[in-house]
Enzyme design. Sequence first.
Site, PDB file in Angstrom:
ATOM      1  N   ASP A 258       0.828  -1.200   0.000  1.00  0.00           N
ATOM      2  CA  ASP A 258       0.000   0.000   0.000  1.00  0.00           C
ATOM      3  C   ASP A 258       0.865   1.254   0.000  1.00  0.00           C
ATOM      4  O   ASP A 258       0.342   2.363   0.078  1.00  0.00           O
ATOM      5  CB  ASP A 258      -0.910   0.001   1.240  1.00  0.00           C
ATOM      6  CG  ASP A 258      -1.955   1.106   1.205  1.00  0.00           C
ATOM      7  OD1 ASP A 258      -2.640   1.237   0.166  1.00  0.00           O
ATOM      8  OD2 ASP A 258      -2.092   1.846   2.204  1.00  0.00           O
ATOM      9  N   GLU A 263       6.820   7.693  -3.169  1.00  0.00           N
ATOM     10  CA  GLU A 263       5.426   8.062  -3.426  1.00  0.00           C
ATOM     11  C   GLU A 263       5.135   9.545  -3.230  1.00  0.00           C
ATOM     12  O   GLU A 263       4.118  10.052  -3.711  1.00  0.00           O
ATOM     13  CB  GLU A 263       4.491   7.254  -2.530  1.00  0.00           C
ATOM     14  CG  GLU A 263       4.560   7.599  -1.052  1.00  0.00           C
ATOM     15  CD  GLU A 263       3.620   6.747  -0.219  1.00  0.00           C
ATOM     16  OE1 GLU A 263       2.778   7.321   0.496  1.00  0.00           O
ATOM     17  OE2 GLU A 263       3.723   5.509  -0.270  1.00  0.00           O
ATOM     18  N   HIS A 295      -1.762   3.902  -1.144  1.00  0.00           N
ATOM     19  CA  HIS A 295      -1.769   4.345   0.253  1.00  0.00           C
ATOM     20  C   HIS A 295      -3.210   4.565   0.741  1.00  0.00           C
ATOM     21  O   HIS A 295      -3.529   5.575   1.379  1.00  0.00           O
ATOM     22  CB  HIS A 295      -0.953   5.631   0.421  1.00  0.00           C
ATOM     23  CG  HIS A 295      -0.318   5.757   1.771  1.00  0.00           C
ATOM     24  ND1 HIS A 295       0.971   6.196   1.951  1.00  0.00           N
ATOM     25  CD2 HIS A 295      -0.792   5.495   3.013  1.00  0.00           C
ATOM     26  CE1 HIS A 295       1.264   6.217   3.249  1.00  0.00           C
ATOM     27  NE2 HIS A 295       0.196   5.787   3.908  1.00  0.00           N
TER      28      HIS A 295
END
Length: 334
Positions: A258, A263, A295
């Site tokens: 996740d 990111e 996420h």
Amino acid sequence: MKILIYSAKDFEIPFLEKANGEVHQIKYIPERLTTETARLAMGFDVVSIFSADDGSSQVLERLKDFGVKYITLRSTGYDNINISIAKKLGLKVANASGYSPYTIAEHAVTLLLALNRKLIQSNMQVSQYNFSLSNLVGYNINKKTVGIIGTGRIGKVIAKIMHGFGCKLIVNDTIESDDLSVSFNAIYTDLEDIYRKSDIIFLSTPLTTETHHMIDAKAIEQMKRNVILINVARGAVIKTEDIVNALEVKRIAGYGTDVYEHESGIFFYNHSKNKPKDQLLQRLIDLPNVLLTPHQAFATEEALTNIAETTFYNINCWQQGEPGKNELTLELVG
């Protein structure tokens, strides 16, 4: 108090509005906190940030110069903010500690089940009227050896769920929990033992200097070839290039995550019309034995309610001149 909410998402604003109850003056902006956007906090007492925001020393110094006194994180993890610098600057910082461990743990197990039983691939095939099972064979989770690295609130719930599947649990943490040993027959052991014996490995540890790139080529080389890794910790707990290399040659069976090491600035935003020039991310996405979610593990009604309520609990404590239970800058006192 005047509050600026950075990285405000449309889905979380109703929860924050309800938790505020029209007490504080709030401004929501979609922009991330960076050295450039720190100036937007001028005139505000409090800023609220998320895990993708930049809380580095330079940014904190700018916030201090602009008159900000308090920073509340809408996340449990706080590896994106320099707590020691915040303390030196006199900024008070608090997080949304332990908002909903079940939310994250359930998502972790969802990633495992979807990967193992090839659910994404199955759905794609069926949408094309391909009902063949040739590429959809998984295995029983029951009686498998499950390694859990990080047995805090989230890790404990993962252990509880996997115990329900009838798995053998081997776990690792700097602090051992008697509850896990007694209730779920979990055995604490070293990382090398977990790497060697586990059919499935869950990562639910905070990102620290010790856990940064914990899973690298050396660690992967010790694992079973059919191991599935599930990461609901932080992206940088895994050295992404090493795991991509291993997945490409099928040195390990699968990776469900996740989070992503790079990111920041990518996750939480729609880049469908301006695709990021991140070749490593593209390689990760293109792998058939990878399930990557953006996420989103925290995105449940219960967790968003808890995060919003905790955010304003922190702010109300500061307004009343009282230290709250989530204040991180208190840890450095004395």
